[in-house]
Design a protein around this motif. Sequence first.
Motif, short mmCIF file in Angstrom:
data_model
loop_
_atom_site.label_atom_id
_atom_site.label_comp_id
_atom_site.label_asym_id
_atom_site.label_seq_id
_atom_site.Cartn_x
_atom_site.Cartn_y
_atom_site.Cartn_z
N CYS A 102 -60.17 -38.01 6.95
CA CYS A 102 -59.28 -36.91 7.30
C CYS A 102 -58.10 -37.42 8.12
O CYS A 102 -58.27 -38.17 9.06
N SER A 103 -56.93 -37.01 7.74
CA SER A 103 -55.74 -37.37 8.50
C SER A 103 -54.96 -36.08 8.73
O SER A 103 -55.25 -35.05 8.12
N SER A 104 -53.96 -36.15 9.61
CA SER A 104 -53.20 -34.93 9.89
C SER A 104 -52.51 -34.41 8.62
O SER A 104 -52.38 -33.21 8.44
N ARG A 105 -52.12 -35.34 7.73
CA ARG A 105 -51.47 -34.92 6.49
C ARG A 105 -52.46 -34.14 5.61
O ARG A 105 -52.11 -33.18 4.96
N LEU A 106 -53.70 -34.62 5.63
CA LEU A 106 -54.73 -33.98 4.81
C LEU A 106 -55.05 -32.57 5.32
O LEU A 106 -55.33 -31.66 4.54
N VAL B 224 -68.76 -33.86 10.04
CA VAL B 224 -68.57 -35.23 9.53
C VAL B 224 -67.49 -35.25 8.45
O VAL B 224 -66.59 -36.07 8.48
N LEU B 225 -67.56 -34.28 7.55
CA LEU B 225 -66.58 -34.33 6.45
C LEU B 225 -65.17 -34.01 6.94
O LEU B 225 -64.19 -34.45 6.34
N LEU B 226 -65.07 -33.26 8.05
CA LEU B 226 -63.73 -32.97 8.58
C LEU B 226 -63.29 -34.01 9.62
O LEU B 226 -62.27 -33.84 10.28
N GLY B 227 -64.07 -35.06 9.77
CA GLY B 227 -63.66 -36.16 10.64
C GLY B 227 -63.87 -35.89 12.11
O GLY B 227 -63.26 -36.55 12.96
N MET B 228 -64.71 -34.91 12.44
CA MET B 228 -64.93 -34.61 13.87
C MET B 228 -66.05 -35.47 14.45
O MET B 228 -66.19 -35.57 15.65
N LEU B 229 -66.86 -35.99 13.56
CA LEU B 229 -67.97 -36.85 13.97
C LEU B 229 -67.94 -38.06 13.05
O LEU B 229 -67.84 -37.92 11.83
N LYS B 230 -68.03 -39.22 13.67
CA LYS B 230 -67.94 -40.45 12.88
C LYS B 230 -69.27 -40.69 12.16
O LYS B 230 -70.31 -40.70 12.81
N SER C 21 -61.93 -26.96 20.44
CA SER C 21 -61.53 -28.32 20.04
C SER C 21 -61.59 -28.49 18.52
O SER C 21 -60.85 -29.27 17.95
N LEU C 22 -62.48 -27.73 17.88
CA LEU C 22 -62.59 -27.85 16.42
C LEU C 22 -61.33 -27.32 15.75
O LEU C 22 -60.84 -27.89 14.78
N LEU C 23 -60.81 -26.21 16.29
CA LEU C 23 -59.57 -25.65 15.72
C LEU C 23 -58.40 -26.59 15.99
O LEU C 23 -57.53 -26.77 15.13
N THR C 24 -58.37 -27.18 17.17
CA THR C 24 -57.28 -28.09 17.52
C THR C 24 -57.36 -29.34 16.65
O THR C 24 -56.34 -29.87 16.22
#
Lengths: 241, 269
Positions: free
Chosen positions: A74-78, A54-60, B88-91
Amino acid sequence: MNQSLTDTVLKLTNVSAYYGFTKAIESVSFELKKGQVVGLIGANGAGKTTSLKVLLGMLKPATGTISILGMSRCSSRLFKRIGFAPEDATPPEYLTAREYLVFLSKFRKGENINSVQQIEEFLTWFELDPDKLVRKYSKGMRRRLILAQAFLGKPDLIVLDEPLNGLDPMMILKLRDRLKLYQKQGTTILYSSHILTELEQTCSDVVIMHRGSVIHQDSVENLVKQFGSVEKAFSAKIGAA
Amino acid sequence: MWALFLENCRYVLRSKMVVLVILFSTLVHLSGLKLINHLTVSIQEVVTVMGPKEAIRVGFYIQLFTALSIASVYGVWMAPYAHRGERSLLTHVLPVSKVYFPLCYGLCCGLLLIINEVILLMSFGWVMGFSFYSSDIFPWGSLIKTCMFQTLCLEVLMLSLALSSLVVGQINTVFLGATSLFVMQILGTFSHFFSKDPKFSLFTLKGLFVFVYEKLPPIGDFIFDFNLLSKGESVSFENLGLWMIWWLIICFLFVFKIRYPSNIRGAEG
């Protein structure tokens, strides 16, 4: 308190998340300040990995707010400032360790790193065969490569999910030293693990999770003073929950 | 974006996809064209000798078959590689915008399709002699138009298969994809007949069917359009526009899917 520990790097406030219709975490709140090494502990299914996702933005998240390095999501810049070592991931198998790190360094390149030098140092330090394809790596070597990529580019926040899985005792000791070195340099580390004795030696604080919720957050020093060890503190808190 | 694209090219090279494409495409094109060139067909005592003109038309269809195979393999297996399972987590944490992923996959697949098209072109030369390129009957215009149109359509197909692979898995995607192509082809044929009916009206069941069908990716019309282009005619801008719109839609869905790789639950927590 050390001045460097006053800046909040990561803050989760009342975060809940679901897998489909199953509630995975509920009202999770914890905070990491600059230079802290925080251990996230809990039994299987406690919600540790879900919290990291969740904190890394993988789960909403369904509810709650997350603040990470001053940003709300999380954004690509972050991600240039975050290193992450997932538990079971395999790097691309068609690459060698050197190629993989070089590839990542193209994205993480910051003013504080000299990519080529750092990559060579990492390859030696993590005892990786630089020119062997990842496909031919053992489980332990893959694990070391995953850890190496998380430290690459001197990120401000490093998130490690069960980093000791598959590591030999020597590498565990080396990793402990590296974490201490990074902590001294002001890097914030969130460390999820089952191995409580290791956490006691590495972390400054721990967050105890149980059945998807945070049940306690305190410094290792306080827990040891109060209960004798982190292990005993964990048993007591889980027993009381 | 450039680094990501080069990385994908390395994957295509190391997975031996390029070698396989070259071998497969050369074998199919050469054997197909050799068979058809100078082939004598006798139906009810009418004898027809296939010449270069017919060989070119057949070559277009052979090329379509190989291109379809390449796009399908790339879409089902190669494009989703970095987004499946724990990888997918690494990507996900790569500091690169998620929008670049479908673009890179599109470019890589496009390169493979160009290799396939170059092999078709070379096969014409090998079978009919290289002077054939400068002859009046060599259809440069329709060849280029057909290849461009086909590349656009196959890019949509590739990305749809990649998206489906991430949602329902690879084996399911193969069957789902094949079934969808078959069904859409039939629907396309029905739609053609219905819309040519003089009593056709939008306010009937047939009309509703045609209305809905016309908003879907024009897979059913693809073979008709391909046939028109290979004959040197042009296709409707409506269909071209629809393919482009659907490419954008599928790109958006793909980015949305890889944005939250949450369906992969780890062993822990």
